[in-house]
Design a protein around this motif. Structure first.
Motif, PDB file in Angstrom:
ATOM      1  N   PHE A 152       0.817  -1.212   0.000  1.00  0.00           N
ATOM      2  CA  PHE A 152       0.000   0.000   0.000  1.00  0.00           C
ATOM      3  C   PHE A 152       0.849   1.259   0.000  1.00  0.00           C
ATOM      4  O   PHE A 152       0.542   2.218  -0.727  1.00  0.00           O
ATOM      5  CB  PHE A 152      -0.907  -0.051   1.233  1.00  0.00           C
ATOM      6  CG  PHE A 152      -1.807   1.133   1.413  1.00  0.00           C
ATOM      7  CD1 PHE A 152      -1.543   2.073   2.400  1.00  0.00           C
ATOM      8  CD2 PHE A 152      -2.938   1.286   0.629  1.00  0.00           C
ATOM      9  CE1 PHE A 152      -2.374   3.151   2.599  1.00  0.00           C
ATOM     10  CE2 PHE A 152      -3.784   2.370   0.808  1.00  0.00           C
ATOM     11  CZ  PHE A 152      -3.502   3.303   1.796  1.00  0.00           C
ATOM     12  N   SER A 153       1.900   1.280   0.769  1.00  0.00           N
ATOM     13  CA  SER A 153       2.702   2.495   0.945  1.00  0.00           C
ATOM     14  C   SER A 153       3.490   2.875  -0.301  1.00  0.00           C
ATOM     15  O   SER A 153       4.084   3.960  -0.348  1.00  0.00           O
ATOM     16  CB  SER A 153       3.645   2.344   2.132  1.00  0.00           C
ATOM     17  OG  SER A 153       4.535   1.263   1.906  1.00  0.00           O
ATOM     18  N   TRP A 154       3.506   2.020  -1.307  1.00  0.00           N
ATOM     19  CA  TRP A 154       4.194   2.347  -2.546  1.00  0.00           C
ATOM     20  C   TRP A 154       3.337   3.197  -3.480  1.00  0.00           C
ATOM     21  O   TRP A 154       3.857   3.787  -4.422  1.00  0.00           O
ATOM     22  CB  TRP A 154       4.590   1.071  -3.284  1.00  0.00           C
ATOM     23  CG  TRP A 154       5.732   0.329  -2.682  1.00  0.00           C
ATOM     24  CD1 TRP A 154       6.424   0.628  -1.536  1.00  0.00           C
ATOM     25  CD2 TRP A 154       6.316  -0.864  -3.207  1.00  0.00           C
ATOM     26  NE1 TRP A 154       7.402  -0.307  -1.320  1.00  0.00           N
ATOM     27  CE2 TRP A 154       7.370  -1.238  -2.332  1.00  0.00           C
ATOM     28  CE3 TRP A 154       6.075  -1.655  -4.328  1.00  0.00           C
ATOM     29  CZ2 TRP A 154       8.158  -2.372  -2.536  1.00  0.00           C
ATOM     30  CZ3 TRP A 154       6.866  -2.779  -4.541  1.00  0.00           C
ATOM     31  CH2 TRP A 154       7.888  -3.131  -3.649  1.00  0.00           C
ATOM     32  N   TYR A 155       2.025   3.204  -3.258  1.00  0.00           N
ATOM     33  CA  TYR A 155       1.098   3.766  -4.226  1.00  0.00           C
ATOM     34  C   TYR A 155       0.452   5.062  -3.752  1.00  0.00           C
ATOM     35  O   TYR A 155       0.016   5.163  -2.594  1.00  0.00           O
ATOM     36  CB  TYR A 155      -0.018   2.770  -4.532  1.00  0.00           C
ATOM     37  CG  TYR A 155       0.421   1.574  -5.325  1.00  0.00           C
ATOM     38  CD1 TYR A 155       0.958   0.458  -4.698  1.00  0.00           C
ATOM     39  CD2 TYR A 155       0.292   1.557  -6.712  1.00  0.00           C
ATOM     40  CE1 TYR A 155       1.375  -0.636  -5.435  1.00  0.00           C
ATOM     41  CE2 TYR A 155       0.693   0.470  -7.458  1.00  0.00           C
ATOM     42  CZ  TYR A 155       1.230  -0.630  -6.811  1.00  0.00           C
ATOM     43  OH  TYR A 155       1.633  -1.706  -7.548  1.00  0.00           O
ATOM     44  N   SER A 156       0.364   6.022  -4.685  1.00  0.00           N
ATOM     45  CA  SER A 156      -0.607   7.089  -4.487  1.00  0.00           C
ATOM     46  C   SER A 156      -1.992   6.461  -4.558  1.00  0.00           C
ATOM     47  O   SER A 156      -2.194   5.459  -5.258  1.00  0.00           O
ATOM     48  CB  SER A 156      -0.472   8.156  -5.579  1.00  0.00           C
ATOM     49  OG  SER A 156       0.762   8.817  -5.495  1.00  0.00           O
ATOM     50  N   MET A 157      -2.932   7.052  -3.841  1.00  0.00           N
ATOM     51  CA  MET A 157      -4.292   6.526  -3.810  1.00  0.00           C
ATOM     52  C   MET A 157      -5.275   7.609  -4.230  1.00  0.00           C
ATOM     53  O   MET A 157      -5.045   8.804  -3.994  1.00  0.00           O
ATOM     54  CB  MET A 157      -4.646   6.031  -2.408  1.00  0.00           C
ATOM     55  CG  MET A 157      -3.821   4.855  -1.928  1.00  0.00           C
ATOM     56  SD  MET A 157      -4.073   3.363  -2.918  1.00  0.00           S
ATOM     57  CE  MET A 157      -5.814   3.028  -2.607  1.00  0.00           C
ATOM     58  N   HIS A 184      -8.882   3.661  -5.535  1.00  0.00           N
ATOM     59  CA  HIS A 184      -8.045   3.131  -6.601  1.00  0.00           C
ATOM     60  C   HIS A 184      -6.597   3.390  -6.257  1.00  0.00           C
ATOM     61  O   HIS A 184      -6.239   4.471  -5.772  1.00  0.00           O
ATOM     62  CB  HIS A 184      -8.413   3.834  -7.906  1.00  0.00           C
ATOM     63  CG  HIS A 184      -7.479   3.576  -9.040  1.00  0.00           C
ATOM     64  ND1 HIS A 184      -7.177   2.312  -9.499  1.00  0.00           N
ATOM     65  CD2 HIS A 184      -6.785   4.435  -9.839  1.00  0.00           C
ATOM     66  CE1 HIS A 184      -6.342   2.398 -10.512  1.00  0.00           C
ATOM     67  NE2 HIS A 184      -6.095   3.671 -10.742  1.00  0.00           N
ATOM     68  N   ALA A 185      -5.778   2.378  -6.474  1.00  0.00           N
ATOM     69  CA  ALA A 185      -4.331   2.571  -6.355  1.00  0.00           C
ATOM     70  C   ALA A 185      -3.852   3.136  -7.685  1.00  0.00           C
ATOM     71  O   ALA A 185      -3.917   2.454  -8.720  1.00  0.00           O
ATOM     72  CB  ALA A 185      -3.643   1.255  -6.030  1.00  0.00           C
ATOM     73  N   VAL A 186      -3.400   4.383  -7.651  1.00  0.00           N
ATOM     74  CA  VAL A 186      -3.073   5.109  -8.882  1.00  0.00           C
ATOM     75  C   VAL A 186      -2.026   4.367  -9.709  1.00  0.00           C
ATOM     76  O   VAL A 186      -1.058   3.813  -9.162  1.00  0.00           O
ATOM     77  CB  VAL A 186      -2.593   6.524  -8.516  1.00  0.00           C
ATOM     78  CG1 VAL A 186      -2.187   7.292  -9.756  1.00  0.00           C
ATOM     79  CG2 VAL A 186      -3.701   7.286  -7.775  1.00  0.00           C
ATOM     80  N   ARG A 187      -2.247   4.348 -11.006  1.00  0.00           N
ATOM     81  CA  ARG A 187      -1.360   3.679 -11.980  1.00  0.00           C
ATOM     82  C   ARG A 187      -1.281   2.178 -11.721  1.00  0.00           C
ATOM     83  O   ARG A 187      -0.260   1.547 -11.979  1.00  0.00           O
ATOM     84  CB  ARG A 187       0.029   4.301 -11.986  1.00  0.00           C
ATOM     85  CG  ARG A 187       0.042   5.739 -12.453  1.00  0.00           C
ATOM     86  CD  ARG A 187       1.443   6.186 -12.820  1.00  0.00           C
ATOM     87  NE  ARG A 187       1.455   7.596 -13.191  1.00  0.00           N
ATOM     88  CZ  ARG A 187       1.736   8.570 -12.355  1.00  0.00           C
ATOM     89  NH1 ARG A 187       2.022   8.301 -11.098  1.00  0.00           N
ATOM     90  NH2 ARG A 187       1.728   9.825 -12.766  1.00  0.00           N
ATOM     91  N   SER A 188      -2.360   1.608 -11.225  1.00  0.00           N
ATOM     92  CA  SER A 188      -2.443   0.159 -11.051  1.00  0.00           C
ATOM     93  C   SER A 188      -3.787  -0.315 -11.600  1.00  0.00           C
ATOM     94  O   SER A 188      -4.603   0.487 -12.051  1.00  0.00           O
ATOM     95  CB  SER A 188      -2.334  -0.220  -9.565  1.00  0.00           C
ATOM     96  OG  SER A 188      -3.579  -0.055  -8.911  1.00  0.00           O
TER      97      SER A 188
END
Length: 114
Positions: free
Chosen positions: A29-34, A97-101
């Motif tokens: 989770f901490s890798w992604y912008s949300m 949404h997890a951005v760019r995923s």
């Protein structure tokens, strides 16, 4: 197994408040912008707000600026959307949404009506 599970939606009167939560699991989770998105009946999905992976930067659509606040707790793998001064036009299904995923939640209904 990746999961994004939203909660906190419901029926609220105009001027009321709600706090949405999105609990993430199955990925870092901490890798992604949300982001929070919403889709009203008959309308296209629109971006509501985003927050960077560390929480240091946020973005808001003009329609919600000053009324909605996005935040996250990386220790709890959760992103939040605090909504105040709700209007009937905020009625929609809200999804995270997890951005760019490819990771999306199933959505939670928010209905603003008297």
């Amino acid at each position: 197994q990746v999961q994004l599970v939203e909660s906190g939606g419901g029926l609220v009167q105009p001027g009321g408040s709600l706090r949405l939560s999105c609990a993430a699991s199955g990925f870092t989770f901490s890798w992604y912008s949300m982001g929070w998105y919403r889709q009203a009946p008959g309308k296209e999905r629109e971006l509501v707000a985003t927050i960077t992976n560390g929480g240091g930067s946020t973005y808001y659509a003009d329609s919600v600026k000053g009324r909605f606040t996005i935040s996250r707790d990386n220790a709890k793998n959760t992103v939040y959307l605090q909504m105040v001064s709700l209007k009937p036009e905020d009625t929609a299904v809200y999804s995270c949404h997890a951005v760019r995923s490819i990771y999306w939640g199933q959505g939670t209904q928010v209905t603003v009506s008297s």
